[in-house]
Design an enzyme around this catalytic site. Sequence first.
Site, PDB file in Angstrom:
ATOM      1  N   HIS A  50       0.917  -1.189   0.144  1.00 57.07           N
ATOM      2  CA  HIS A  50      -0.002  -0.088  -0.100  1.00 57.07           C
ATOM      3  C   HIS A  50       0.850   1.182   0.016  1.00 57.07           C
ATOM      4  O   HIS A  50       1.775   1.371   0.561  1.00 57.07           O
ATOM      5  CB  HIS A  50      -0.918   0.022   1.196  1.00 57.07           C
ATOM      6  CG  HIS A  50      -0.388   0.003   2.345  1.00 57.07           C
ATOM      7  ND1 HIS A  50      -0.248   1.145   3.188  1.00 57.07           N
ATOM      8  CD2 HIS A  50      -0.048  -0.971   3.491  1.00 57.07           C
ATOM      9  CE1 HIS A  50       0.405   0.817   4.441  1.00 57.07           C
ATOM     10  NE2 HIS A  50       0.550  -0.398   4.594  1.00 57.07           N
TER      11      HIS A  50
ATOM     12  N   ASP B 133      -0.123   4.342   1.000  1.00 57.62           N
ATOM     13  CA  ASP B 133      -0.580   5.486   1.942  1.00 57.62           C
ATOM     14  C   ASP B 133       0.136   5.066   3.477  1.00 57.62           C
ATOM     15  O   ASP B 133       0.523   4.101   3.706  1.00 57.62           O
ATOM     16  CB  ASP B 133      -1.980   5.323   2.095  1.00 57.62           C
ATOM     17  CG  ASP B 133      -2.670   4.210   2.779  1.00 57.62           C
ATOM     18  OD1 ASP B 133      -2.068   3.125   2.504  1.00 57.62           O
ATOM     19  OD2 ASP B 133      -3.345   4.366   3.895  1.00 57.62           O
TER      20      ASP B 133
ATOM     21  N   ASP C 230       6.232   1.591   6.363  1.00 60.09           N
ATOM     22  CA  ASP C 230       4.993   0.887   6.267  1.00 60.09           C
ATOM     23  C   ASP C 230       4.009   1.773   5.264  1.00 60.09           C
ATOM     24  O   ASP C 230       3.734   2.801   5.824  1.00 60.09           O
ATOM     25  CB  ASP C 230       4.130   0.931   7.671  1.00 60.09           C
ATOM     26  CG  ASP C 230       3.048   0.416   7.751  1.00 60.09           C
ATOM     27  OD1 ASP C 230       2.709  -0.167   6.469  1.00 60.09           O
ATOM     28  OD2 ASP C 230       2.092   0.627   8.703  1.00 60.09           O
TER      29      ASP C 230
ATOM     30  N   GLU D  78      -5.082   1.690   3.016  1.00 57.10           N
ATOM     31  CA  GLU D  78      -5.023   0.609   3.763  1.00 57.10           C
ATOM     32  C   GLU D  78      -5.016   0.888   5.234  1.00 57.10           C
ATOM     33  O   GLU D  78      -5.805   0.300   6.147  1.00 57.10           O
ATOM     34  CB  GLU D  78      -3.610  -0.230   3.358  1.00 57.10           C
ATOM     35  CG  GLU D  78      -3.597  -1.427   4.294  1.00 57.10           C
ATOM     36  CD  GLU D  78      -2.859  -1.483   5.484  1.00 57.10           C
ATOM     37  OE1 GLU D  78      -3.011  -2.650   6.240  1.00 57.10           O
ATOM     38  OE2 GLU D  78      -2.500  -0.463   6.023  1.00 57.10           O
ATOM     39  N   GLU D  79      -4.201   2.262   5.587  1.00 57.54           N
ATOM     40  CA  GLU D  79      -4.368   2.683   6.871  1.00 57.54           C
ATOM     41  C   GLU D  79      -5.761   3.097   7.498  1.00 57.54           C
ATOM     42  O   GLU D  79      -5.815   3.011   8.633  1.00 57.54           O
ATOM     43  CB  GLU D  79      -3.093   3.538   6.948  1.00 57.54           C
ATOM     44  CG  GLU D  79      -1.677   3.429   6.773  1.00 57.54           C
ATOM     45  CD  GLU D  79      -1.242   2.266   7.857  1.00 57.54           C
ATOM     46  OE1 GLU D  79      -1.903   1.696   8.731  1.00 57.54           O
ATOM     47  OE2 GLU D  79      -0.006   1.764   7.603  1.00 57.54           O
TER      48      GLU D  79
ATOM     49  N   ASP E  18       3.974  -6.447   3.577  1.00 59.85           N
ATOM     50  CA  ASP E  18       3.641  -5.253   4.670  1.00 59.85           C
ATOM     51  C   ASP E  18       3.888  -5.866   6.027  1.00 59.85           C
ATOM     52  O   ASP E  18       3.087  -5.351   6.847  1.00 59.85           O
ATOM     53  CB  ASP E  18       1.973  -4.998   4.402  1.00 59.85           C
ATOM     54  CG  ASP E  18       1.629  -3.687   4.944  1.00 59.85           C
ATOM     55  OD1 ASP E  18       2.467  -3.140   5.499  1.00 59.85           O
ATOM     56  OD2 ASP E  18       0.319  -3.591   5.125  1.00 59.85           O
TER      57      ASP E  18
HETATM   58 ZN   LIG Z   1       1.053  -1.523   6.341  1.00 58.99          ZN
END
Ligand SMILES: [Zn+2]
Length: 420
Positions: free
Chosen positions: A87, A89, A150, A184-185, A207
């Site tokens: 991801h 974001d 991340d 995703e977050e 991830d």
């Molecule tokens: Zn992540």
Amino acid sequence: MANRDNLLDRFCRYVKVDTQSDEKSESSPSTGKQKDLSRILVEDLKAAGLEDAVMDDYGYVMATLPSNIPSDHPAHGKVPTIGFLAHVDTYHEVSGANVKPQIIRNYDGRDIVLPGDQSIVLRVDEEAELAGCKGKTIITTDGTTLLGADDKAGVAEIVEAMWKLKEDPKRLHGKIRVAFTTDEEVGRGTEHFDVKKFGADYGYTIDGSQPGEIEDETFCADSAFVKVTGADVHPGYAKGKMVNALRVASDLIMTLPQHRAPETTEKREGYLHPLSIEGNVSEAKIHFLVRDFTVDGLEELESVLKHAASFVARKYRDARIDVDIKESYRNMKYAIDKDPKVVAYAEEAIVRAGLEPRKHFIRGGTDGARLSFMGLLTPNIFDGSMNFHSKKEWTCLEWMEKSVDTILSILDIWVEKSAK
Ligand SMILES: [Zn+2]
């Protein structure tokens, strides 16, 4: 060495793009700036030979690397399409603007003071993984933002793996699909994800955190929406008549077993968590999160809640408590257990990368959990970074390389197994 610097440059380039998502936004993507990185990724994937790379309206990037298995090879036409996902974001609560990555080469093994805020220190006695990084290259923040490893470590590693395949055309692989997702977050990473269009047979999100980590278990999750109906009367004349929904609601929360809460549970224990409460004298609403690793455990917690609700309602004349359960997601293990080779091959790949596979379960959900129930089995693989969602976030370049090696070995193994 040149390759290692490519990976480092790529990663630093990606973390400097602000891609913070926004929990309060209802648009998709939740913030337009996520597309700034997606646009760069389309170009980078094209340069790596994934010519059909495109970004859609939601900021998702998808691309294909066709199989290079010759027609006389025993695996020809038999290798499943493997998808890799990450991801773009970053976490919504910590700023991801003006990220200034600090590169520490040949790390001396001592505490690391972050230059932009000297009160923030990565201490060797608090960060067990730092000890294993002496002599390696560490990347931290300057202490004023998160790093965004991340999941930009995962993004950079996937692109790097595609480059390595371009540079080594003799290394055989089946058809590969790559997806970079947004939001995703904020829990909306798969909201617009079209599994059919993606067209992979098996998927891996890159991830996870520590080297060797593979996650194939998540919580089972439901929401319980509780409505408490009271009876409002002028407080001056309320004796024996008023039923205060707020009082009933708090009684319900206090009646629930306190040892089944997020703050009192760990490992494989489930919980009942009052997340929000709103209301007035005549009506109150409580939103509970229900979490457990098994569906049976989930149902048991829900019956505890329902029993407590009817017990409390009986204590207050004229009170009513309705409990409405909504399914959220399920432990991906239920789906993966039907076809466990997707995990077994990844474990083998981690061993080939020179690491010990560490199977973890997640006290939460992942995009992979949702995808697994949408028909695409998707365990989660480490990206080699620590302290997600924090100004103390850091990564290790050599561990990121191990993640690239794992991606490549996963592809090798699918070819080998398909040739049999
Ligand atoms: Zn992540």
